[in-house]
Design an enzyme around this catalytic site. Structure first.
Site, short mmCIF file in Angstrom:
data_model
loop_
_atom_site.label_atom_id
_atom_site.label_comp_id
_atom_site.label_asym_id
_atom_site.label_seq_id
_atom_site.Cartn_x
_atom_site.Cartn_y
_atom_site.Cartn_z
N GLU A 1 0.89 -1.17 0.00
CA GLU A 1 0.00 0.00 0.00
C GLU A 1 0.91 1.21 0.00
O GLU A 1 1.58 1.50 0.98
CB GLU A 1 -0.92 -0.01 1.22
CG GLU A 1 -2.06 1.00 1.12
CD GLU A 1 -1.77 2.30 1.85
OE1 GLU A 1 -1.39 3.29 1.16
OE2 GLU A 1 -1.91 2.33 3.07
N CYS B 1 -2.17 8.77 3.10
CA CYS B 1 -2.23 8.33 1.70
C CYS B 1 -3.64 8.45 1.15
O CYS B 1 -3.82 8.70 -0.04
CB CYS B 1 -1.73 6.90 1.58
SG CYS B 1 0.01 6.67 1.98
#
Length: 464
Positions: free
Chosen positions: A234, A268
């Site tokens: 990720e 993020c």
């Protein structure tokens, strides 16, 4: 980078740690391998009991660990408390559901008969020690969303946490030990980034997961690929936040502020690129800028603070360079845009900032702005909104504001992202798969998809 707690609110180094040497790393790898041989045979009931006990301890520790997280990386204390509570919730979610998520699957009778078997099952078995390379921005949550499903699946964990959150990393190891897990079930490795490669190459480590930067992801994926080991990545995100004419503009602008500055803008999945239909652009921009200006920037230990310092001096410098480049190239600074210079805030603060008139030539159009900086785009119609949204190397999540179901269908079909949130901001939940496409990584965390990532999916065929 030294392994140290450096308070980003004032730059003071509070604690430093020596990186583990080869002998200690070897001891821990041996322990992980030996522990896995027995832990893999434990029941879901026993695993769940341990994980719930860890969740109970975390609830009791909430205020203390929240203050540690805020001290180490600067998130507002109220958000740190919420992060700890979210971790305990996810731990209980997996403790209660893992057995069902990993239950044996049986193919259709017709397929079993066609294969010549009397019975066929698909069974999920643990892989072994999994190396987790985790970031500082959500120092508890990022680890727990790996650890909870991995431990419930029967794996054991090795944590290499970011070097600026060592106290949080050590707390997590201690939490699991206090809950009753044997030492080898979850271990924190206080090591530098340069030591990761050797550990990942070790045959006793069966897989890896990384949340972090694109360069870090490339390095881990490259080694794991060479060693033929499973990975979940990720990485970065530059999530679009699309606002169409039918949206509730007041609500969209209000949520946009939170979506951009959550965790001091260092997330993020924070919305970063705000793509607004021209018919409502001015109304949205006015409300959004007003909301960003109203945020309280200050001491992250105070409940009234909305935005604290960035995690490091380098992080602030990187953000400044993106903003300066955009301004030199013609971007219009609607608020913020320059380093805060307030004697009561000596740390690495940067004000909530909104930039308009962004062009493709600007670095900030292609690069992730990791801090409270938003970019505004004007779109003439849905097609242009989709084009702008997809004009990014990242594809983690996305946000769409519209009351038109036909538009919802188009965005869900056409946006290149791992998630589409309609009339709300992106937020992870243990029940929903989380991850991205393009340079945002591959694989999924959370939900049943996440717990199965580090399992050996085994076909069991039995003849008559």
């Amino acid at each position: 980078m030294p392994i140290a707690t450096v308070n980003p609110a004032n730059g003071e180094t509070l604690k430093t740690y020596e990186a583990m040497g080869e002998e200690e790393i070897e001891r821990r790898l041996q322990l992980a391998e030996a522990t896995f041989r027995t832990y893999r045979t434990t029941t879901f009931v026993d695993r769940g009991r341990l994980l719930i006990q860890a969740a109970n301890l975390l609830d009791a520790d909430r205020e203390d660990i929240a203050r540690v997280m805020t001290t180490e990386m600067g998130k507002p204390i109220k958000q740190a408390r919420a992060e700890a509570a979210k971790c305990a919730k996810a731990m209980r979610w997996y403790a209660e559901r893992a057995e069902g998520l990993l239950a044996d699957e049986e193919p259709a009778d017709s397929d079993v008969k066609d294969s010549g078997a009397s019975r066929v099952r698909v069974r999920y078995r643990p892989l072994g020690p999994v190396l987790a390379v985790m970031p500082w921005n959500f120092p508890l949550w990022q680890v727990m969303r790996f650890a909870a499903p991995a431990l419930m699946a029967g794996n054991v964990g090795l944590l290499k946490h970011s070097s600026n959150v060592p106290q949080t990393a050590l707390y997590i190891e201690d939490l699991f030990h206090r809950a009753g897990y044997t030492e080898g079930c979850f271990q924190t490795l206080l090591i530098g980034a340069g030591q990761v490669d050797d550990i990942l190459r070790d045959e006793r480590v069966k897989a890896a997961t990384l949340t972090g930067s694109e360069p870090a992801g490339r390095a881990v994926a490259s080694t794991a690929g060479e060693m033929i080991k499973k990975t979940v990545l990720e990485l970065g995100g530059s999530d679009p936040y699309v606002v169409m004419p039918s949206a509730d503009i007041d609500r969209a602008a209000q949520i946009a502020v939170t979506a951009r500055v959550q965790n001091n803008g260092q997330s993020c999945i924070a919305a970063k690129r705000f793509i607004v239909h021209t018919d409502v652009y001015d109304a949205f921009a006015d409300r959004f800028v007003e909301g960003m200006k109203a945020l309280v920037v200050g001491d992250p230990m105070l409940d009234e603070t909305d935005v604290g310092p960035l995690s490091s001096e380098q992080g602030r410098t990187d953000l400044e360079e993106l903003v300066d480049d955009a301004e030199r190239s013609g971007a219009n600074v609607l608020c913020g845009g320059h380093r805060l210079r307030r004697p009561e805030l000596p740390g690495w603060y940067y004000p909530p900032t909104v930039l308009a008139d962004i062009t493709r030539e600007m670095r900030i159009h292609r690069e992730e702005a990791f801090g409270p900086v938003a970019t505004l785009y004007r779109a003439s119609d849905l097609d242009e909104a989709v084009l702008i949204a997809n004009d990014s190397p990242f594809g983690l999540s996305s946000n769409v504001w519209t009351r038109d179901e036909a538009e919802v269908d188009r965005f869900v079909r056409d946006l290149e992202a791992g998630s589409v949130y309609v009339n709300g901001m992106t937020a992870s939940h243990p029940a929903f798969p989380f991850g991205g496409v393009k340079r945002s990584g591959f694989g999924r965390e959370l939900s049943g998809h996440g717990i199965r990532e580090f399992c050996n999916i085994t076909t069991v065929w039995q003849g008559a």
